[in-house]
Enzyme design. Sequence first.
Site, PDB file in Angstrom:
ATOM      1  N   HIS A 187      -9.187  38.040  43.300  1.00 58.41           N
ATOM      2  CA  HIS A 187      -9.575  36.175  43.207  1.00 58.41           C
ATOM      3  C   HIS A 187      -9.742  36.859  41.698  1.00 58.41           C
ATOM      4  O   HIS A 187     -10.419  38.124  41.022  1.00 58.41           O
ATOM      5  CB  HIS A 187     -10.668  36.968  43.808  1.00 58.41           C
ATOM      6  CG  HIS A 187     -12.271  36.544  43.617  1.00 58.41           C
ATOM      7  ND1 HIS A 187     -12.341  38.001  44.366  1.00 58.41           N
ATOM      8  CD2 HIS A 187     -13.201  36.931  42.605  1.00 58.41           C
ATOM      9  CE1 HIS A 187     -13.929  38.734  43.928  1.00 58.41           C
ATOM     10  NE2 HIS A 187     -14.599  37.622  43.127  1.00 58.41           N
ATOM     11  N   LYS A 214      -0.572  43.709  34.582  1.00 58.98           N
ATOM     12  CA  LYS A 214       0.859  42.697  35.447  1.00 58.98           C
ATOM     13  C   LYS A 214       1.864  44.331  36.263  1.00 58.98           C
ATOM     14  O   LYS A 214       1.064  44.766  36.521  1.00 58.98           O
ATOM     15  CB  LYS A 214       1.564  42.779  34.011  1.00 58.98           C
ATOM     16  CG  LYS A 214       1.824  44.026  33.445  1.00 58.98           C
ATOM     17  CD  LYS A 214       2.891  43.984  31.959  1.00 58.98           C
ATOM     18  CE  LYS A 214       2.666  45.100  31.237  1.00 58.98           C
ATOM     19  NZ  LYS A 214       3.802  44.483  29.693  1.00 58.98           N
TER      20      LYS A 214
END
Length: 165
Positions: free
Chosen positions: A96, A142
Amino acid sequence: MARRTTRYPVEGANSLWQIYKTVPFLKVMKNFVIIQIARYTPSVAVKNWLYRTFLRMKVGDQTAVALMVMMDIMFPEKISIGRNSVIGYNTTILAHEYLVNEYRLGEVIIGDEVMVGANTTILPGVTIGDRAIVAAGSLVHKDVPAGAFVGGNPMQIIREADSPN
């Protein structure tokens, strides 16, 4: 590639101030207690049992999560770790992000035979491919290709899977 997160806009106070509109208080309290017990538990078998049983995480066989690893306290069920992987000391795995005008949720998928070095932070919505190595102290923002060696803040690919050395 951009991280795969779902965005949820909020109005008024920042999203963290509105946390219990997004996740139940009792879930957070239960997760907090289990994660704190797991952080200090020296047995990887017991730790994995706690993660699977109480946090609904997917944790593969022979995976070793080191001391002090901090799993996402609000959405640990969005974390998946493959088999025979190592998650280094004091690593943080987030599913989150609470921002001023929105919050974002995203699954974290860590493959098989992955090595994550100590003090690494893994952000929501990333996949770390099988047999990848993440250097200590990295910010994984990423996806990491299978077999790659990555590191840094921000993370960069140091060596691809097919590269010699």
